[in-house]
Structure formats: C-alpha cells, structure tokens
Design a protein around this motif. Structure first.
Motif, PDB file in Angstrom:
ATOM      1  N   GLY A  49       0.846  -1.184   0.000  1.00 15.69           N
ATOM      2  CA  GLY A  49       0.000   0.000   0.000  1.00 15.69           C
ATOM      3  C   GLY A  49       0.883   1.235   0.000  1.00 15.69           C
ATOM      4  O   GLY A  49       1.772   1.386  -0.829  1.00 15.69           O
ATOM      5  N   GLN A  50       0.685   2.105   0.977  1.00 16.11           N
ATOM      6  CA  GLN A  50       1.491   3.312   1.090  1.00 16.11           C
ATOM      7  C   GLN A  50       2.722   3.107   1.970  1.00 16.11           C
ATOM      8  O   GLN A  50       3.513   4.028   2.153  1.00 16.11           O
ATOM      9  CB  GLN A  50       0.631   4.452   1.651  1.00 16.11           C
ATOM     10  CG  GLN A  50      -0.539   4.821   0.739  1.00 16.11           C
ATOM     11  CD  GLN A  50      -1.399   5.927   1.317  1.00 16.11           C
ATOM     12  OE1 GLN A  50      -1.239   6.318   2.461  1.00 16.11           O
ATOM     13  NE2 GLN A  50      -2.323   6.432   0.515  1.00 16.11           N
ATOM     14  N   LEU A  51       2.866   1.911   2.500  1.00 18.18           N
ATOM     15  CA  LEU A  51       4.004   1.609   3.360  1.00 18.18           C
ATOM     16  C   LEU A  51       5.170   1.099   2.524  1.00 18.18           C
ATOM     17  O   LEU A  51       4.977   0.399   1.530  1.00 18.18           O
ATOM     18  CB  LEU A  51       3.626   0.550   4.399  1.00 18.18           C
ATOM     19  CG  LEU A  51       2.416   0.859   5.279  1.00 18.18           C
ATOM     20  CD1 LEU A  51       2.133  -0.311   6.206  1.00 18.18           C
ATOM     21  CD2 LEU A  51       2.647   2.136   6.080  1.00 18.18           C
ATOM     22  N   VAL A  52       6.378   1.448   2.944  1.00 19.14           N
ATOM     23  CA  VAL A  52       7.575   0.968   2.262  1.00 19.14           C
ATOM     24  C   VAL A  52       8.589   0.521   3.305  1.00 19.14           C
ATOM     25  O   VAL A  52       8.474   0.837   4.489  1.00 19.14           O
ATOM     26  CB  VAL A  52       8.202   2.068   1.360  1.00 19.14           C
ATOM     27  CG1 VAL A  52       7.277   2.429   0.216  1.00 19.14           C
ATOM     28  CG2 VAL A  52       8.550   3.308   2.183  1.00 19.14           C
ATOM     29  N   GLY A  53       9.581  -0.226   2.844  1.00 22.62           N
ATOM     30  CA  GLY A  53      10.678  -0.625   3.713  1.00 22.62           C
ATOM     31  C   GLY A  53      10.246  -1.510   4.860  1.00 22.62           C
ATOM     32  O   GLY A  53       9.432  -2.416   4.711  1.00 22.62           O
ATOM     33  N   VAL A  54      10.783  -1.215   6.047  1.00 17.52           N
ATOM     34  CA  VAL A  54      10.564  -2.069   7.206  1.00 17.52           C
ATOM     35  C   VAL A  54       9.094  -2.126   7.601  1.00 17.52           C
ATOM     36  O   VAL A  54       8.583  -3.175   8.013  1.00 17.52           O
ATOM     37  CB  VAL A  54      11.442  -1.589   8.383  1.00 17.52           C
ATOM     38  CG1 VAL A  54      11.075  -0.190   8.816  1.00 17.52           C
ATOM     39  CG2 VAL A  54      11.343  -2.547   9.554  1.00 17.52           C
ATOM     40  N   ARG A  55       8.378  -1.016   7.482  1.00 20.51           N
ATOM     41  CA  ARG A  55       6.957  -1.016   7.836  1.00 20.51           C
ATOM     42  C   ARG A  55       6.160  -1.908   6.888  1.00 20.51           C
ATOM     43  O   ARG A  55       5.213  -2.584   7.304  1.00 20.51           O
ATOM     44  CB  ARG A  55       6.409   0.409   7.819  1.00 20.51           C
ATOM     45  CG  ARG A  55       6.925   1.274   8.961  1.00 20.51           C
ATOM     46  CD  ARG A  55       6.319   2.656   8.920  1.00 20.51           C
ATOM     47  NE  ARG A  55       6.680   3.440  10.089  1.00 20.51           N
ATOM     48  CZ  ARG A  55       6.297   4.699  10.282  1.00 20.51           C
ATOM     49  NH1 ARG A  55       5.552   5.305   9.373  1.00 20.51           N
ATOM     50  NH2 ARG A  55       6.667   5.350  11.378  1.00 20.51           N
ATOM     51  N   ALA A  56       6.528  -1.902   5.631  1.00 21.14           N
ATOM     52  CA  ALA A  56       5.843  -2.760   4.662  1.00 21.14           C
ATOM     53  C   ALA A  56       6.075  -4.233   4.985  1.00 21.14           C
ATOM     54  O   ALA A  56       5.149  -5.051   4.926  1.00 21.14           O
ATOM     55  CB  ALA A  56       6.327  -2.444   3.251  1.00 21.14           C
ATOM     56  N   ILE A  57       7.303  -4.588   5.336  1.00 23.20           N
ATOM     57  CA  ILE A  57       7.614  -5.981   5.648  1.00 23.20           C
ATOM     58  C   ILE A  57       6.818  -6.447   6.863  1.00 23.20           C
ATOM     59  O   ILE A  57       6.270  -7.555   6.892  1.00 23.20           O
ATOM     60  CB  ILE A  57       9.128  -6.153   5.880  1.00 23.20           C
ATOM     61  CG1 ILE A  57       9.874  -5.970   4.553  1.00 23.20           C
ATOM     62  CG2 ILE A  57       9.435  -7.530   6.464  1.00 23.20           C
ATOM     63  CD1 ILE A  57      11.371  -5.955   4.693  1.00 23.20           C
TER      64      ILE A  57
END
Length: 211
Positions: A49-57
């Motif tokens: 979604g709008q999350l990337v990097g560590v938050r996305a994982i």
C-alpha cells in the motif's frame, strides 16, 4: 470457510537460494497486495500500500498470502532500503508461519462466530483489543470482524485466541440475526478512530500496491 494460507517463507526461500532478481507480488484476502524486491537473492525493498521498507515488511507478515507471483528482473520505481537483512525477513516470515499455525489449530475458520462473555469487562485493554472485542457480538463472523474493524488478520485472530484462553471470549451461535444499525455505526466509528491512532503497520490498506 477454512483458512487459506500460502507460506511466504516457503515462497521466498527458493528465490533467495537461487539468487533471483525480480519482484515478488503477494496477494491476500480483503484486497491485500504487496511487493518484495530481490537483487541477486537479497531482499532490498518492500511496498505494501502506502508503506515501504521495514513497515511494509511488518505489514506483510501480519496478513495471510493466498497467491504469489514472481516477475524476474522487475525493480521498483523508487527505493527505500529496509532495516532488515534478508535473513531477518526470512526469520520474520518463519515466526508468522508458526503464529498462523497456532491460530488455525484453535480457530476453525473465517465463518466462526465469537462473542464476549456476559458481564465481562475489558475497559483496561488496549484500544486495538477493545475494538476487536466490541465487534465480537455473537453475530459477526471472523471475516466480518476483520472487515468492519480494519484490524490486520493476525491481530484479530490474536485477540480471539488470547481472550478465549482467559475465558473472556467464547464461541457464539451463528444465525442469531444481524447486529443493530446503531451498533454497526458504533463499530464503524471505533474503526475510524483506531485507524488514526494505530501504528502504520497495522492500518487497513485502502490503496494497496498493484503489480
């Protein structure tokens, strides 16, 4: 409806072992989509979604994958480096598999119905837990609770699992009729308040990533 689940550990591990480069697209229930990017077998970027990097994982680990697609030699438009090593990503997905297995062994499926025990009090519980508990009305299925509250699948199942063990939550009787309009409005309002206060990794993805 039985739980469907595709292990991300078993999906990602061969790509890492074979030193693959490309994009792994992950599809889940409730409109969930995410992407992991690999370069020579190393995870170097993630989008959810709008999350990337560590938050996305972290967000990916909290939602069950039902289908995946690997596209070789596909890279992201922009890169946000993760703070995870590839081994840490694999370990996180391994932990997620173990958690899903526990939940699947104790909760029959998305069609299951639960309710809070009569006279039970949970005012002191954290907000995420209160929102889920408020939705366990003996009418909603697990799937409806996830949809109505906007809480990640893993967190909803964790609340049911934990409070069942404490005797606060118990199986409900299906087909007892839908909750009142007023009650649904209350849950909807609680869900909106929850979205504003929850950590990004737990927010329902309304604008999921697309391949």
């Amino acid at each position: 409806m039985a739980f469907q689940y595709k292990s991300l550990l078993k999906t990602l591990s061969p790509l890492v072992d074979d030193s693959q480069t490309g994009m792994l697209v992950i599809y889940g229930g409730f409109g969930f989509k995410a992407r992991l990017y690999l370069r020579v077998g190393c995870v170097f970027h993630a989008e959810c979604g709008q999350l990337v990097g560590v938050r996305a994982i972290r967000a990916i680990a909290k939602r069950k994958a039902v289908m995946t697609l690997f596209i070789p030699d596909r890279g992201p438009e922009e890169i946000t480096r993760t703070r995870f090593s590839t081994d840490e990503v694999l370990y996180l997905f391994k932990q997620a598999d173990q958690v899903w297995e526990i939940f699947h062994n104790t909760i029959s499926g998305y069609d299951a119905v639960f309710e809070v025990a009569r006279d039970a009090r949970y005012d002191s519980a954290e907000k995420t837990h209160r929102t889920v508990l408020s939705a366990l009305d003996g009418c909603r299925t697990v799937q409806q609770v996830i949809q109505d509250t906007g809480v990640a699948e893993m967190d909803v199942l964790h609340v049911i699992y934990f409070y069942s063990g404490e005797g606060l939550v118990r199986p409900g009787l299906p087909n007892r009729g839908a909750p009142s309009t007023g009650y649904r409005k209350f849950i909807g309002k609680s869900g909106e308040e929850l979205k504003q206060s929850m950590p990004p990794s737990m927010i329902l993805l309304e604008d999921p990533a697309t391949p």
